[in-house]
Design a protein around this motif. Structure first.
Motif, short mmCIF file in Angstrom:
data_model
loop_
_atom_site.label_atom_id
_atom_site.label_comp_id
_atom_site.label_asym_id
_atom_site.label_seq_id
_atom_site.Cartn_x
_atom_site.Cartn_y
_atom_site.Cartn_z
N ALA A 181 -40.72 20.38 75.25
CA ALA A 181 -40.77 18.91 75.33
C ALA A 181 -40.10 18.33 74.09
O ALA A 181 -40.21 18.89 72.99
N ASP A 182 -39.41 17.23 74.27
CA ASP A 182 -38.80 16.53 73.13
C ASP A 182 -38.68 15.06 73.47
O ASP A 182 -38.60 14.67 74.64
N PHE A 183 -38.69 14.24 72.44
CA PHE A 183 -38.47 12.81 72.64
C PHE A 183 -37.67 12.28 71.46
O PHE A 183 -37.69 12.83 70.35
N GLN A 184 -36.98 11.18 71.73
CA GLN A 184 -36.16 10.51 70.71
C GLN A 184 -36.43 9.02 70.78
O GLN A 184 -36.56 8.45 71.86
N ARG A 185 -36.49 8.43 69.61
CA ARG A 185 -36.69 6.97 69.53
C ARG A 185 -35.77 6.41 68.45
O ARG A 185 -35.73 6.92 67.33
N LYS A 186 -35.02 5.37 68.83
CA LYS A 186 -34.11 4.72 67.90
C LYS A 186 -34.40 3.23 67.89
O LYS A 186 -34.51 2.60 68.94
N GLN A 187 -34.50 2.69 66.69
CA GLN A 187 -34.76 1.26 66.51
C GLN A 187 -33.64 0.67 65.64
O GLN A 187 -33.27 1.25 64.62
N THR A 188 -33.15 -0.46 66.07
CA THR A 188 -32.09 -1.16 65.34
C THR A 188 -32.48 -2.62 65.20
O THR A 188 -32.88 -3.27 66.18
N GLU A 189 -32.37 -3.12 63.99
CA GLU A 189 -32.66 -4.53 63.71
C GLU A 189 -31.50 -5.11 62.93
O GLU A 189 -31.12 -4.59 61.88
N LEU A 190 -30.93 -6.20 63.45
CA LEU A 190 -29.77 -6.84 62.84
C LEU A 190 -30.03 -8.33 62.69
O LEU A 190 -30.50 -8.98 63.62
N VAL A 191 -29.73 -8.87 61.52
CA VAL A 191 -29.87 -10.30 61.24
C VAL A 191 -28.60 -10.77 60.53
O VAL A 191 -28.13 -10.11 59.60
N ILE A 192 -28.06 -11.91 60.98
CA ILE A 192 -26.90 -12.52 60.35
C ILE A 192 -27.30 -13.90 59.86
O ILE A 192 -27.73 -14.75 60.65
N ILE A 193 -27.18 -14.13 58.56
CA ILE A 193 -27.57 -15.39 57.93
C ILE A 193 -26.33 -16.02 57.29
O ILE A 193 -25.59 -15.33 56.57
N VAL A 194 -26.12 -17.31 57.54
CA VAL A 194 -24.98 -18.02 56.95
C VAL A 194 -25.50 -19.15 56.08
O VAL A 194 -26.50 -19.81 56.40
N THR A 195 -24.81 -19.37 54.96
CA THR A 195 -25.15 -20.43 54.01
C THR A 195 -23.87 -21.07 53.51
O THR A 195 -23.08 -20.41 52.83
N PRO A 196 -23.62 -22.35 53.82
CA PRO A 196 -22.42 -23.01 53.29
C PRO A 196 -22.73 -23.71 51.97
O PRO A 196 -23.85 -24.18 51.72
N HIS A 197 -21.72 -23.80 51.12
CA HIS A 197 -21.83 -24.49 49.84
C HIS A 197 -20.58 -25.34 49.64
O HIS A 197 -19.46 -24.88 49.91
N LEU A 198 -20.76 -26.56 49.17
CA LEU A 198 -19.63 -27.39 48.75
C LEU A 198 -19.26 -27.00 47.34
O LEU A 198 -20.11 -26.98 46.44
N VAL A 199 -18.00 -26.65 47.12
CA VAL A 199 -17.58 -26.11 45.83
C VAL A 199 -16.38 -26.90 45.33
O VAL A 199 -15.65 -27.55 46.09
N THR A 200 -16.18 -26.81 44.02
CA THR A 200 -15.02 -27.39 43.35
C THR A 200 -14.42 -26.34 42.44
O THR A 200 -15.13 -25.44 41.97
N PRO A 201 -13.13 -26.43 42.15
CA PRO A 201 -12.51 -25.44 41.26
C PRO A 201 -13.12 -25.49 39.87
O PRO A 201 -13.65 -26.52 39.42
N THR A 202 -13.05 -24.38 39.17
CA THR A 202 -13.58 -24.29 37.82
C THR A 202 -12.58 -23.57 36.94
O THR A 202 -11.56 -23.06 37.41
N SER A 203 -12.88 -23.53 35.66
CA SER A 203 -11.99 -22.86 34.72
C SER A 203 -12.05 -21.36 34.92
O SER A 203 -13.10 -20.80 35.29
N SER A 204 -10.93 -20.71 34.69
CA SER A 204 -10.89 -19.25 34.86
C SER A 204 -11.79 -18.54 33.86
O SER A 204 -12.23 -17.41 34.12
N ASP A 205 -12.08 -19.17 32.73
CA ASP A 205 -12.96 -18.54 31.74
C ASP A 205 -14.39 -18.43 32.24
O ASP A 205 -15.16 -17.60 31.75
N ALA A 206 -14.76 -19.27 33.23
CA ALA A 206 -16.13 -19.24 33.74
C ALA A 206 -16.32 -18.20 34.83
O ALA A 206 -17.44 -18.01 35.31
N LEU A 207 -15.25 -17.53 35.24
CA LEU A 207 -15.34 -16.55 36.31
C LEU A 207 -15.36 -15.15 35.72
O LEU A 207 -14.71 -14.88 34.71
N SER A 208 -16.08 -14.24 36.37
CA SER A 208 -16.16 -12.85 35.94
C SER A 208 -15.78 -11.95 37.10
O SER A 208 -15.97 -12.29 38.27
N LEU A 209 -15.26 -10.79 36.76
CA LEU A 209 -14.83 -9.80 37.73
C LEU A 209 -15.67 -8.54 37.60
O LEU A 209 -16.22 -8.27 36.52
#
Length: 465
Positions: A394-422
């Motif tokens: 005897a054998d059995f298999q069980r697979k569970q998958t849960e997926l969630v997609i969340i979106v968040t918009p932001h109003l942005v403005t350009p900034t100085s390159s010194d304020a950005l990090s890589l």
């Protein structure tokens, strides 16, 4: 001349209400044309009237386009001019000798006084400037959102159809950064139990039974080499050899997929994002002579994001978006003419939502629970009480998958390159001592990573200008 009697009867009432009319009418309620003037100009709003006084008697009047303005003589020195439709026309006046008294340019404009009043009621607080240009309306100023711009244009079209000029600009930030989070959990559980019993009196002869991952070869039971938890017992009774093999297997698995793509686009412009790759897919094409050619098409896979943002009012954002998470599934493939093509696992969502700056929506969710079991046995022997368990699996298999997609918009403005990090800003190139002696693949925090500060003892290297 037309409607003369009605106009004369209502002249007294018109004189009492003239001071209460709009600004254009109040300033031009009574105009005069001086002796000897060959041209003059008057302005009147649609459905409003002005009175023109002449300093000498006249006997004949004519208007070039009666559809724009209507005229009537109140006396031999007064003329009643009524605006009927936006446009420009000419009023010509002659005296009793047939001499030209004046040519009057009559310009009829939309009634912007009423339009301004309605605009202030529908869009309070918006700084919209209203002007007339020829027979149209010009709107200018700074508006808080594109939806309010559309409302102002719709209202202006009622007063000057197809003659509205939009010079308004939308204030605030018009660039939207969309943050999308894909979170997926996959869990799998598999269990199997198999047993087998063989009895033989020689290397080959006798009888035997096997089930599950157990096989019977030449009177000897063996299990799958990849199986775990197999226990075998063998003993002899007289000339008989008895082998018992019990195999139990349990496996558990878990996989997590997390992706957070961020992308910026201006309001009203579509943006696309792909983090993954492209998989080659051969495609057969028929030629004119009946033969076939093989071409390769590339299908993208990975994390895809297409979205169209529109800033409506202040910080209200309309989003048309399509998201896809796909991966190559090697377990499902198609083989033809020696070519093997893998399938894709795809999770896709397409929708339109509205939300404000910083708010989030879970636009898609998936909870999938797959269960399968299987029971195999040797006919008749597996039905024997107690001992029948030795002939069943005897054998059995069980697979569970849960997926969630969340979106968040932001109003942005350009900034100085010194304020950005890589991400590379935190990585330090190791020195030769750290690499060869200490075995470090990353330098200490205080070491420099700027290529302009590196030194090379040999002549080979970078040339910095």
């Amino acid at each position: 001349m037309q409607l003369k009697s009605l106009i004369q009867a209502g002249l007294c009432g018109f004189a009492l209400t003239a001071s209460m009319a709009g600004s254009v009418v109040a300033q031009n309620a009574v105009l005069s044309v001086s002796r000897g003037a060959v041209s003059s100009r008057i302005s009147v709003s649609v459905n409003k009237a002005v009175v023109v006084d002449i300093d000498r008697p006249f006997t004949e009047l004519s208007v070039a386009n009666p559809a724009i303005a209507d005229i009537a003589s109140l006396s031999d020195r007064s003329i009643y001019v009524l605006g009927k439709a936006p446009g420009s026309t000419t009023l010509t006046i002659f005296d009793q000798d047939g001499q030209l008294v004046a040519n009057v340019d009559v310009r009829v404009s939309p009634d912007i006084a009423e339009f301004k009043e309605r605009l202030a009621q529908i869009l309070p607080g918006e700084r919209i400037n209203v002007r007339t240009a020829n027979d149209g309306i010009v709107l200018s100023g700074r508006v808080s959102g594109s939806r309010k711009v559309a409302r102002a244009m719709e209202l202006a079209q009622l007063y000057a159809p197809d003659k509205v000029t939009n010079l308004m600009v939308v204030g605030g930030s018009q660039q939207v950064m969309l943050q999308v989070r894909f979170a997926e959990m996959q869990r799998s559980v598999a269990k199997s139990l198999g047993s087998s019993l063989t009895v033989n009196n020689g290397p080959v002869s006798g009888f035997g039974a096997a089930a599950g991952n157990v096989t019977l070869t030449n009177g000897t039971m063996t299990s799958d080499p990849s199986s775990a938890g197999a226990i075998g017992i063998g003993f002899g009774i007289g000339g008989l050899a008895v082998n018992v093999l019990v195999e139990a297997l349990e496996s558990k698995g878990m996989a997590r997929t997390l992706a957070e793509p961020n992308i910026v686009a201006i309001s009203g412009q579509e943006a696309r994002f792909l983090a993954g790759g492209e998989y080659p897919v051969p495609v057969a094409n028929s030629t004119n002579n009946g033969s076939q050619t093989i071409t390769v098409e590339y299908r993208p896979f990975g994390v895809e994001l297409n979205f169209l943002p529109t800033v409506i009012d202040d910080n209200l954002i309309n989003l048309e978006l399509e998201t896809t998470v796909s991966s190559i599934d090697q377990d499902v493939s198609f083989t033809a003419n020696g070519l093997s093509i893998a399938a894709f696992k795809v999770r896709r969502a397409s929708t339109t939502v509205e939300m404000r700056d910083g708010q989030s929506f879970a636009i898609a969710g998936l909870l999938q629970d797959d269960f399968a079991d299987q029971n195999g046995q040797v006919p008749w022997l597996g039905d024997v009480p107690i001992l029948g368990a030795l002939f069943r699996s005897a054998d059995f298999q069980r697979k569970q998958t849960e997926l969630v997609i969340i979106v968040t918009p932001h109003l942005v403005t350009p900034t100085s390159s010194d304020a950005l990090s890589l991400p590379t800003d935190r990585m330090r190139i190791p020195t030769e001592t750290e690499l060869f002696l200490a075995g470090k693949t990353e330098g200490a925090a205080g070491s420099s990573s700027s290529i302009t500060q590196l030194s090379f003892d040999s002549s080979a290297g970078y040339v910095m200008e």
